[in-house]
Design a protein around this motif. Structure first.
Motif, PDB file in Angstrom:
ATOM      1  N   UNK A   8      42.209  38.682  41.988  1.00 35.40           N
ATOM      2  CA  UNK A   8      42.380  40.128  41.856  1.00 35.40           C
ATOM      3  C   UNK A   8      42.577  40.783  43.223  1.00 35.40           C
ATOM      4  N   UNK A   9      42.938  42.063  43.231  1.00 33.76           N
ATOM      5  CA  UNK A   9      43.122  42.819  44.470  1.00 33.76           C
ATOM      6  C   UNK A   9      41.858  42.679  45.334  1.00 33.76           C
ATOM      7  N   UNK A  10      42.056  42.289  46.582  1.00 33.42           N
ATOM      8  CA  UNK A  10      40.915  42.040  47.477  1.00 33.42           C
ATOM      9  C   UNK A  10      40.029  43.282  47.631  1.00 33.42           C
ATOM     10  N   UNK A  11      40.664  44.454  47.602  1.00 35.89           N
ATOM     11  CA  UNK A  11      39.879  45.697  47.764  1.00 35.89           C
ATOM     12  C   UNK A  11      38.810  45.839  46.688  1.00 35.89           C
ATOM     13  N   UNK A  12      39.108  45.261  45.515  1.00 36.19           N
ATOM     14  CA  UNK A  12      38.142  45.365  44.416  1.00 36.19           C
ATOM     15  C   UNK A  12      36.923  44.481  44.649  1.00 36.19           C
ATOM     16  N   UNK A  13      37.064  43.505  45.550  1.00 33.07           N
ATOM     17  CA  UNK A  13      35.962  42.567  45.791  1.00 33.07           C
ATOM     18  C   UNK A  13      34.997  43.075  46.872  1.00 33.07           C
ATOM     19  N   UNK A  14      35.505  43.963  47.762  1.00 30.72           N
ATOM     20  CA  UNK A  14      34.649  44.424  48.871  1.00 30.72           C
ATOM     21  C   UNK A  14      33.327  45.040  48.412  1.00 30.72           C
ATOM     22  N   UNK A  15      33.331  45.928  47.390  1.00 34.65           N
ATOM     23  CA  UNK A  15      32.045  46.526  46.989  1.00 34.65           C
ATOM     24  C   UNK A  15      31.000  45.480  46.585  1.00 34.65           C
ATOM     25  N   UNK A  68      25.627  33.788  45.177  1.00 34.05           N
ATOM     26  CA  UNK A  68      25.883  35.156  44.736  1.00 34.05           C
ATOM     27  C   UNK A  68      27.353  35.555  44.934  1.00 34.05           C
ATOM     28  N   UNK A  69      27.977  35.033  45.992  1.00 37.01           N
ATOM     29  CA  UNK A  69      29.389  35.386  46.248  1.00 37.01           C
ATOM     30  C   UNK A  69      30.258  34.846  45.113  1.00 37.01           C
ATOM     31  N   UNK A  70      30.008  33.610  44.707  1.00 27.07           N
ATOM     32  CA  UNK A  70      30.782  33.030  43.602  1.00 27.07           C
ATOM     33  C   UNK A  70      30.521  33.789  42.296  1.00 27.07           C
ATOM     34  N   UNK A  71      29.246  34.122  42.063  1.00 25.37           N
ATOM     35  CA  UNK A  71      28.892  34.811  40.814  1.00 25.37           C
ATOM     36  C   UNK A  71      29.519  36.206  40.779  1.00 25.37           C
ATOM     37  N   UNK A  72      29.498  36.897  41.928  1.00 23.17           N
ATOM     38  CA  UNK A  72      30.090  38.245  41.986  1.00 23.17           C
ATOM     39  C   UNK A  72      31.584  38.156  41.707  1.00 23.17           C
ATOM     40  N   UNK A  73      32.234  37.147  42.290  1.00 24.33           N
ATOM     41  CA  UNK A  73      33.671  36.966  42.070  1.00 24.33           C
ATOM     42  C   UNK A  73      33.949  36.707  40.588  1.00 24.33           C
ATOM     43  N   UNK A  74      33.071  35.939  39.958  1.00 20.77           N
ATOM     44  CA  UNK A  74      33.206  35.664  38.527  1.00 20.77           C
ATOM     45  C   UNK A  74      33.141  36.946  37.705  1.00 20.77           C
ATOM     46  N   UNK A  75      32.226  37.828  38.079  1.00 19.22           N
ATOM     47  CA  UNK A  75      32.108  39.097  37.342  1.00 19.22           C
ATOM     48  C   UNK A  75      33.387  39.919  37.468  1.00 19.22           C
ATOM     49  N   UNK A  76      33.957  39.912  38.672  1.00 22.91           N
ATOM     50  CA  UNK A  76      35.212  40.641  38.876  1.00 22.91           C
ATOM     51  C   UNK A  76      36.343  39.973  38.087  1.00 22.91           C
ATOM     52  N   UNK A  77      36.390  38.647  38.116  1.00 21.09           N
ATOM     53  CA  UNK A  77      37.432  37.909  37.395  1.00 21.09           C
ATOM     54  C   UNK A  77      37.401  38.194  35.891  1.00 21.09           C
ATOM     55  N   UNK A  78      36.186  38.272  35.357  1.00 17.54           N
ATOM     56  CA  UNK A  78      36.041  38.479  33.910  1.00 17.54           C
ATOM     57  C   UNK A  78      36.796  39.717  33.444  1.00 17.54           C
ATOM     58  N   UNK A  79      36.847  40.740  34.332  1.00 23.68           N
ATOM     59  CA  UNK A  79      37.524  41.998  33.963  1.00 23.68           C
ATOM     60  C   UNK A  79      39.015  41.779  33.727  1.00 23.68           C
ATOM     61  N   UNK A  80      39.578  40.721  34.315  1.00 25.72           N
ATOM     62  CA  UNK A  80      41.033  40.499  34.203  1.00 25.72           C
ATOM     63  C   UNK A  80      41.384  39.444  33.167  1.00 25.72           C
ATOM     64  N   UNK A  81      40.391  38.936  32.445  1.00 28.87           N
ATOM     65  CA  UNK A  81      40.659  37.778  31.598  1.00 28.87           C
ATOM     66  C   UNK A  81      41.697  38.027  30.503  1.00 28.87           C
ATOM     67  N   UNK A  82      41.709  39.255  29.984  1.00 30.58           N
ATOM     68  CA  UNK A  82      42.684  39.527  28.925  1.00 30.58           C
ATOM     69  C   UNK A  82      44.115  39.463  29.475  1.00 30.58           C
TER      70      UNK A  82
END
Ligand SMILES: Cc1ncc(COP(=O)(O)O)c(C=O)c1O
Length: 404
Positions: free
Chosen positions: A46-53, A263-277
Motif C-alpha cells: 500500500x501507499x507508504x504514507x499510510x504506513x507511517x502512522x 509489531x512492525x509486521x503485525x501493523x503492516x498486516x492490519x494495513x494490508x487487510x484494508x486492501x484485501x478486497x
C-alpha cells in the motif's frame, strides 16, 4: 586535463551502476533485459504514507514485539476476516508448521504430498518425523485421498496435506480416513488465505491449518505466518510453544522456540487487510484474462481451480501437455527470452531432493501423477496491478509457441 578526468569519472560511475544492476538482478543477471521484466509475482504494497502512522505509534510506545497492541489487533481482525475461531501469529509459515506438529505431539510417520514447497516436508524432518509421500490427484493437484490409506502403517500419526495453489483438498474424505485410523490432520494452507469451502473458511477443516504471510503470498506481512486452531486450550499451547515455552515470567514448561511476529509486521498486516478486497478483485481480473485468452490452445491445460468463485487466485498454473509443440522447459525459456519470468512450481518434487530421495515412498513408481504434473507445470505471472499490456506479452509468447 580536467575535462578528461571528468569524462573518466563519469565512465566509471556508469560502469559501477551496470555492475550494481547486474548484482540486483540476482539469478536473472545473465539474461539481457531487453524489455520490462515481468516476474511471477510482486508483493502488494500500500501507499507508504499510510504506513507511517503505524510506525509512529510503535516508536512512541517502544513496544516492538512480544504480543503488543498491533499483534493482538491483527489476531482479532484475522479471526473476523477469515471466519475462524483462533489465530496465532508467527514470524513465518515454516516455524508455524514446525510448531503445529509439536503442538499435536506428532511423531513417527506423517503422510504428505511431494508436490509442494520444500518447507512442508522440512518441517517434518526438523521434528524427527519420517515423511511418507502419497501421490496427488491430477485435477486438484492435491494429495489423492484414495491413495492415503495404502500409506498408513502402525507408525503413522498424522496427515499433512497441502491446499496447493489455494485449491481445497478433498477435506471430507481426508477427515473420514483420519477418523478411521485415529490420525491428526494438519493442513499446510500457506496458499489458501481467504479460501472458502461449502460456505465457510477452508481453514476450519482439520485439527490445525498453517498459513504463510510471505511476501509472495496473497496476504503478506513482509514475512509472517499463522496457525489456525479451534479451541482456546490449543491456542494457548501454540502461543506457549512459539514463546520459548514460557507460561509466566519465571516458568518454562517445555522446549519452545521463538516464533513470534514483531509489531512492525503485525501493523503492516492490519494495513494490508484494508486492501484485501481490491487485491482479490485485481487477482481475479488477471486470472480471467488468462482464462479468456488461453482457452482452446491445443496442449495447454488451464487451472481447474481458478474458475471457482471461491478461488483466491494466488497462482496461475498451466499444464503444458505433450500435444503442445514445445515442452514446458522450452516454453519457460521462450518466455524468459522476452524477460517474462514464469516459475516451475513445483519442480522438482520434494521427494527428489537429496534428503528425501532414498525414502521408499519417494520412488517414481509411487508418485506417477505428481511426477508428470511436476514435469509439465508452469506458473504464469499473477499479482495485483499486472497490466493487460504485460499480460498480452505473455499470451503472445504462448500463442506464438503454439504455432511452432
Ligand atoms: C506450501 C508452502 N508451505 C510452506 C511455506 C513456508 O512459508 P514461509 O515462507 O512463510 O516460511 C510456503 C511458502 O513460502 C509454501 O508455499
Amino acid at each position: 586535463m580536467v575535462r578528461y578526468l571528468q569524462l573518466a569519472y563519469i565512465g566509471l560511475q556508469i560502469y559501477a551502476l551496470e555492475v550494481k544492476n547486474k548484482v540486483n538482478l540476482g539469478w536473472h543477471n545473465e539474461i539481457k533485459m531487453k524489455k520490462k521484466p515481468i516476474y511471477v509475482t510482486q508483493p502488494y504494497l500500500p501507499d507508504l504514507n499510510l504506513f507511517y502512522p503505524y510506525l509512529e505509534a510503535i516508536w512512541k510506545s517502544k513496544n516492538i514485539t512480544n504480543g503488543g497492541v498491533f499483534h493482538q489487533k491483527l489476531e482479532a481482525s484475522l479471526c473476523e476476516y477469515l471466519g475462524v475461531q483462533h489465530v496465532s501469529l508467527f514470524c513465518n509459515g515454516t516455524i508455524a508448521l514446525m510448531v503445529a506438529l509439536q503442538a499435536l505431539g506428532i511423531s513417527g510417520e506423517v503422510i504428505t504430498s511431494p508436490y509442494s514447497f520444500v518447507a512442508t516436508t522440512n518441517s517434518l524432518l526438523w521434528n524427527g518425523i519420517t515423511p511418507v509421500f502419497c501421490d496427488i490427484d491430477p485435477i486438484s493437484m492435491n494429495i489423492d485421498p484414495f491413495k492415503i490409506e495404502k500409506a498408513v502403517t502402525n507408525k503413522t500419526s498424522a496427515i499433512l496435506p497441502v491446499h496447493c495453489y489455494g485449491t481445497p483438498c478433498n477435506v471430507e474424505e481426508i477427515q473420514k480416513i483420519a477418523e478411521n485410523h485415529g490420525l491428526k490432520v494438519i493442513y499446510d494452507a500457506a496458499h489458501a488465505f481467504g479460501v472458502e469451502f461449502k460456505g465457510q473458511s477452508l481453514l476450519n477443516y482439520g485439527d490445525l491449518s498453517v498459513l504463510s504471510f510471505h511476501a509472495t503470498k496473497v496476504f503478506n506481512t513482509f514475512e509472517g505466518g499463522a496457525i489456525i486452531s479451534h479451541s482456546l486450550e490449543m491456542k494457548k499451547r501454540i502461543d506457549q510453544l512459539k514463546n520459548f515455552g514460557f507460561v509466566d515470567e519465571l516458568t518454562v514448561v517445555e522446549s519452545g522456540i521463538n516464533g513470534k511476529m514483531s509489531e512492525v509486521n503485525a501493523a503492516f498486516g492490519l494495513l494490508q487487510l484494508k486492501s484485501m478486497q481490491e487485491v482479490a478483485s485485481q487477482r481475479k481480473m488477471v486470472s480471467d484474462f488468462y482464462n479468456f485468452n488461453l482457452e482452446g490452445i491445443n496442449g495447454i491445460e488451464l487451472p481447474a481451480g481458478n474458475y471457482s468463485s471461491a478461488s483466491n487466485h494466488s497462482y496461475y498454473p498451466i499444464i503444458v501437455k505433450s500435444l503442445f509443440p514445445v515442452g514446458r522447459d522450452k516454453l519457460y525459456e521462450l518466455l524468459q527470452e522476452q524477460s517474462i519470468f514464469s516459475r516451475r512450481y513445483f519442480h522438482p518434487l520434494i521427494s527428489d531432493f537429496p534428503m528425501y530421495k532414498n525414502l521408499s515412498s519417494s520412488t517414481p513408481k509411487n508418485l506417477p501423477v505428481a511426477k508428470q504434473i511436476s514435469d509439465q507445470v508452469l506458473c504464469l505471472p499473477i499479482y495485483p496491478g499486472l497490466e493487460n499490456k504485460d499480460l498480452q506479452r505473455i499470451i503472445d509468447v504462448i500463442k506464438k509457441a503454439s504455432l511452432l
